[in-house]
Scaffold this motif. Structure first.
Motif: not given
Length: 63
Positions: A16-34
Motif C-alpha cells: 500500500m505504501m509503495i503504491t501510494l508513493f508511486i501514485i504521488f510521484q505520477l501526480k507531481t510529475l504531471s504538474h509544470q513548475f517554473p
C-alpha cells in the motif's frame, strides 16, 4: 475463539505504501513548475498605515 492471522499485514502495508508513493510521484510529475521562481518580479505596493505616519514610543514593562 480463532486467532487473527496477521502474517499478511506486513506485505499489505508495504504494498500500500509503495503504491501510494508511486501514485504521488505520477501526480507531481504531471504538474509544470517554473524553472526559476525568483525570476518573476512582483511589485509589492506598501500601503501606509496610520501608525506608521506618527512617532510612537514603546515602553518596556516594569521589572
Amino acid at each position: 475463539m480463532p486467532q487473527l492471522d496477521t502474517s499478511t499485514w506486513l506485505i499489505t502495508i508495504l504494498s500500500m505504501m509503495i503504491t501510494l508513493f508511486i501514485i504521488f510521484q505520477l501526480k507531481t510529475l504531471s504538474h509544470q513548475f517554473p524553472a526559476n521562481p525568483q525570476s518573476s518580479h512582483l511589485e509589492q505596493t506598501k500601503q501606509k498605515t496610520p501608525w506608521e505616519k506618527k512617532w510612537t514610543k514603546i515602553y518596556s514593562p516594569l521589572s
